[in-house]
Design an enzyme around this catalytic site. Structure first.
Site, mmCIF file in Angstrom:
data_model
loop_
_atom_site.group_PDB
_atom_site.id
_atom_site.type_symbol
_atom_site.label_atom_id
_atom_site.label_comp_id
_atom_site.label_asym_id
_atom_site.label_seq_id
_atom_site.Cartn_x
_atom_site.Cartn_y
_atom_site.Cartn_z
ATOM 1 N N THR A 1 42.398 43.094 37.725
ATOM 2 C CA THR A 1 41.659 42.114 38.507
ATOM 3 C C THR A 1 40.221 42.153 38.042
ATOM 4 O O THR A 1 39.699 43.234 37.748
ATOM 5 C CB THR A 1 41.714 42.409 40.017
ATOM 6 O OG1 THR A 1 40.652 41.720 40.694
ATOM 7 C CG2 THR A 1 41.575 43.882 40.315
ATOM 8 N N CYS B 1 38.925 35.308 36.266
ATOM 9 C CA CYS B 1 39.830 35.696 37.339
ATOM 10 C C CYS B 1 41.198 35.744 36.701
ATOM 11 O O CYS B 1 41.556 34.836 35.923
ATOM 12 C CB CYS B 1 39.789 34.707 38.498
ATOM 13 S SG CYS B 1 41.016 35.048 39.773
#
Length: 228
Positions: free
Chosen positions: A83, A195
């Site tokens: 992430t 992202c």
């Protein structure tokens, strides 16, 4: 090949892409039936997302520290955090951990510089775009970083309400394309998909700028580190 410890689940949609790329890249490099030795600690994203919204980053970092400790105890020899946003707590996550962390921003920056880019657009959650932890890491490599000037609500909402749930909509793709176009007009030469879910929506075929998918670049860097 070293065993890769991967902290995932944020979201599981992108973690699934990580697992595929880790194994595809290992097979590409080693041939035959080789696949990546991976230990995955997949967290429940809902409590983490709630801590993000509340700004309780220390609590989130300590939760991920528990995941890192579990991976180290299970035999992982290096760590990847699947992430971008949660790299804001990387230091807390790594407290007391004796393993190297392959930071997601580093292979991204190296790929951009290798291709001759120095001014880049950054797309991600509002935390990644607004907070300094990610932009500063990229700047440390010598990159000038632009983020969208308009309200990030639509960009951020598309990530959490759609992509993290596996929903891919043409309308949302157009929102991201417009954001890329505006950053191109301000001088961005390429765009970072900062992202790990944005690659589900945008790639070189749908972007006016060259795209750098952090999921792909990070996973390949983890394989490189494991083979080093």
């Amino acid at each position: 090949m070293k065993t890769i410890g991967l902290i995932g689940g944020m979201s599981w949609e992108s973690s699934a892409h990580y697992y595929r790329i880790l194994n595809e890249e290992t097979a590409r490099r080693l041939g035959g039936l080789h696949s990546a030795p991976v230990i995955l600690h997949s967290v429940d994203f809902a409590p983490i997302a709630a801590l993000q919204s509340a700004g309780e980053w220390d609590k989130a970092g300590h939760q991920l520290n528990g995941a890192a400790r579990a991976l180290e105890g299970a035999g992982a020899q290096l760590l990847g955090l699947a992430t971008n946003t949660m790299h804001v707590v990387a230091a807390t996550m790594m407290e007391g951990i004796g393993l190297p962390l392959i930071h997601i921003a580093d292979p991204t920056a190296k790929a951009l510089l290798a291709d001759g880019f120095d001014t880049v657009g950054l797309l991600g959650t509002r935390f990644t775009m607004e907070m300094g932890f990610y932009k500063d890491r990229l700047a440390g490599h010598g990159l000038s970083v632009l983020v969208p000037e308009v309200d990030h609500t639509n960009l951020n909402g598309i990530i959490y309400e759609e992509l993290c749930k596996g929903i891919v909509r043409d309308e949302s793709r157009r929102v991201y394309q417009a954001a890329i176009d505006r950053m191109a007009a301000r001088g961005a030469q390429a765009v970072i998909l900062g992202c790990t879910e944005i690659g589900m929506l945008i790639d070189d075929s749908t972007s006016s700028l060259p795209t750098y998918d952090t999921t792909d670049l990070h996973a390949r860097a983890l394989v490189s580190a494991a083979l080093d």
